[in-house]
Design an enzyme around this catalytic site. Structure first.
Site, mmCIF file in Angstrom:
data_model
loop_
_atom_site.group_PDB
_atom_site.id
_atom_site.type_symbol
_atom_site.label_atom_id
_atom_site.label_comp_id
_atom_site.label_asym_id
_atom_site.label_seq_id
_atom_site.Cartn_x
_atom_site.Cartn_y
_atom_site.Cartn_z
ATOM 1 N N LYS A 188 61.469 7.385 76.660
ATOM 2 C CA LYS A 188 62.745 7.902 76.165
ATOM 3 C C LYS A 188 63.606 8.290 77.363
ATOM 4 C CE LYS A 188 64.236 11.828 75.443
ATOM 5 N NZ LYS A 188 65.574 11.630 76.068
ATOM 6 N N GLY A 240 61.165 17.462 83.845
ATOM 7 C CA GLY A 240 62.405 18.117 83.440
ATOM 8 C C GLY A 240 62.339 19.608 83.678
ATOM 9 N N SER A 241 63.098 20.341 82.908
ATOM 10 C CA SER A 241 63.207 21.781 83.119
ATOM 11 C C SER A 241 61.943 22.504 82.674
ATOM 12 C CB SER A 241 64.403 22.338 82.346
ATOM 13 O OG SER A 241 64.138 22.349 80.956
ATOM 14 N N THR A 242 61.731 23.665 83.254
ATOM 15 C CA THR A 242 60.572 24.469 82.885
ATOM 16 C C THR A 242 60.687 24.948 81.440
ATOM 17 O OG1 THR A 242 60.125 25.134 85.155
ATOM 18 C CG2 THR A 242 59.310 26.588 83.428
ATOM 19 N N ALA A 244 62.103 23.380 78.882
ATOM 20 C CA ALA A 244 61.706 22.268 78.014
ATOM 21 C C ALA A 244 60.213 22.003 78.126
ATOM 22 C CB ALA A 244 62.499 21.020 78.375
ATOM 23 N N GLU A 262 55.924 17.850 84.981
ATOM 24 C CA GLU A 262 56.474 18.059 86.329
ATOM 25 C C GLU A 262 57.807 18.748 86.124
ATOM 26 O OE1 GLU A 262 58.433 18.289 89.336
ATOM 27 O OE2 GLU A 262 58.992 16.195 88.989
ATOM 28 N N CYS A 296 64.303 18.400 91.975
ATOM 29 C CA CYS A 296 63.379 19.490 91.673
ATOM 30 C C CYS A 296 62.709 20.036 92.924
ATOM 31 C CB CYS A 296 62.329 19.035 90.665
ATOM 32 S SG CYS A 296 61.351 17.617 91.209
ATOM 33 N N GLU A 396 66.620 28.294 89.483
ATOM 34 C CA GLU A 396 66.924 26.937 89.918
ATOM 35 C C GLU A 396 68.372 26.602 89.555
ATOM 36 O OE1 GLU A 396 64.644 22.677 89.934
ATOM 37 O OE2 GLU A 396 64.803 23.685 87.991
#
Length: 494
Positions: A188, A240-242, A244, A262, A296, A396
């Site tokens: 996706k 992606g983001s922490t 999510a 990650e 990141c 971040e």
């Protein structure tokens, strides 16, 4: 195959189908994603937007390919041969791939042609080398006197969910090891960056990957949530983001579904007293501001010894203020636009926050960079007099913003570096490599550099703490897509 084009030419980029079951499949609805250039703010392409029905079709195709198809039943050598063909095709498409990523998300072409497509190809080659030597099956002596066969078998159907900042890099870190292990995959892509995934689908098709083994459906957050929770998925691989990542981990935990994450970072570059400042500043320009700060692993906390603090701040301000900001298709550009207006607004809000917290802007600040009147740009910014308790030192930002923090002694530098919920990356800069290695051993981060920062695809990559779960790259990354099976043999008579 998309043809090589002028870097400003956006004709012919529209798509009207998904890659499902080995071919191009019409979408379930007429919903579309408008891909917008971060530089021109104009729509450059339209592609169908995946819905739960489209995800259902993609998962069904991947499920059939895994449960009934040839791919998981091929020998590792047979799968390696197909991925070798894919690697050869990918090598020939790297310039085109880099150009698409520059168009869709604004990555400076200098960075795109260094990392956005060459690095994914290097991953393919590295995983091929690892797969050729991997212990797919071994026989070991058992404690009961009979041998035990230990096998690595494919984990099943994998949901691969990459972000928009380095889309091919993060797709390849999931798709290639999954395929080599015998898995099937549903990718996706992020809605900001679907175009590169279409080119990748064409290359996979040409390489002879069997029907249903890779399926690609771009979509937004709801589409991704449906994919993660789908009962036909055996493993989720997400970058992606922490925030999510936590939500995904919760769903996977409830379903006992395998997951690798990650996630974010707030990494520190430590400059020791004996640092060669000119060398360190050149390194920090890359490690802190790569991909316009949208990385990141970006090392955006600069820890400087108090005895050289003013010198470090001045050197960074001079270097950053001289960076070329503008059209990402210009080879001279070092800092391009943010991927979207929301990201421009997010980064700008952090610059305003830093000022309100009492940090001092030494270059950059709010407003559009000089000479630009359109595009989602942010002036590259360096903050001085930053306290580690400030939000700009803890959260971040994901943009071209550096915070310089003073420390007294190596013990305090290590403490500040570790004073973060994240633990993804970091560097130390020193004339004494042994001292640098000592610091590297004490900072809680998954990857670390002494007077450099890179990613070696033969070694594991991932983070401590809130920076993720599991590892990518190296044999460890390949192993994430396998299940271990022990086969007990009869004890010999007598």
């Amino acid at each position: 195959m998309t043809q090589l084009r002028d870097p400003h030419d956006t004709t012919g980029l529209d798509r009207d189908a998904f890659f499902i079951g080995g071919g191009w499949t019409a979408p379930a609805t007429d919903q579309v994603i408008e891909v917008v250039s971060p530089h021109t703010e104009q729509v450059i392409a339209r592609v169908p937007e995946g819905t739960p029905a489209d995800i259902d079709a993609a998962v069904a195709a991947a499920r059939r390919a895994f449960d009934e198809g040839p791919w998981p039943r091929m020998t590792p050598a047979e799968r390696i041969a197909v991925i070798e063909a894919f690697s050869g095709l990918y090598a020939g498409a790297m310039v085109e791939m880099a150009g698409l990523i520059t168009l869709e998300m604004g990555s400076p072409t200098s960075f795109a042609n260094l990392a956005q497509s060459p690095a994914p190809w290097m991953q393919i080659e590295a995983f091929l080398a690892i797969a050729r030597e991997f212990g797919w099956e071994e026989t070991r002596p058992g404690a009961l006197g009979a041998p035990v066969v230990v096998r690595r078998e494919p984990v099943g159907v994998v949901a691969a969910i990459p972000p928009w900042n380095v889309p091919q890099f993060t797709i390849m870190s999931k798709v290639v090891p999954a395929l080599l292990a015998g898995c099937t995959v549903v990718v996706k892509p992020a809605p900001e960056t679907p175009l590169d995934a279409y080119l990748m689908a064409e290359l996979l098709q040409q390489a002879g990957v069997p029907e249903g083994v890779v399926n690609i459906v771009p979509g937004g957050r709801e589409t991704g949530a449906h994919l993660v929770a789908h009962p036909g998925i055996d493993k989720v691989a997400f970058t992606g983001s922490t925030a999510a990542g936590r939500a995904i981990a919760s769903v996977c935990g409830q379903q006992l579904k395998r997951v690798s994450l990650e996630l974010g970072g707030k990494s520190a570059a430590i400059l020791l007293d004996d640092v060669d400042l000119a060398h360190a500043v050149e390194g920090i320009k890359f490690t802190g501001l790569m991909n316009s700060g949208q990385a990141c692993v970006a090392q955006t906390r600069i820890l400087a010894p108090r005895s050289r603090y003013a010198e470090v701040v001045d050197a960074l301000a001079t270097a950053v203020s001289g960076m070329a900001v503008g059209d990402p298709t210009d080879p001279a550009t070092e800092i391009g636009p943010m991927v979207a207006q929301r990201q421009q607004e997010r980064v700008s809000s952090y610059i305003a926050l830093g000022e309100s917290e009492g940090a001092r802007i030494v270059t950059g600040g709010l407003g559009m960079p000089s000479g630009l009147d359109h595009g989602w740009y942010v002036r590259p910014t360096v903050f001085a007099d930053v306290d580690t308790r400030m939000r700009i030192a803890q959260e971040e930002i994901f943009g071209p913003v550096l915070s310089v923090i003073a420390y007294d002694g190596v013990e305090e530098a290590v403490r500040i570096a570790n004073d973060s919920e994240y633990g993804l990356a970091g560097t130390v800069w020193t004339a004494d490599q042994a001292a640098g290695l000592d610091v590297a051993r004490r900072v809680r981060a998954g990857t670390y550099g002494v007077n450099t920062y890179t990613m070696d695809f033969a070694a594991p990559f991932g983070g401590f703490k809130a920076s993720g779960l599991g590892r990518e790259f190296g044999p460890e990354g390949l192993g994430q897509y396998t299940e271990l099976k022990s086969v007990y043999l009869e004890t010999p008579a007598g």
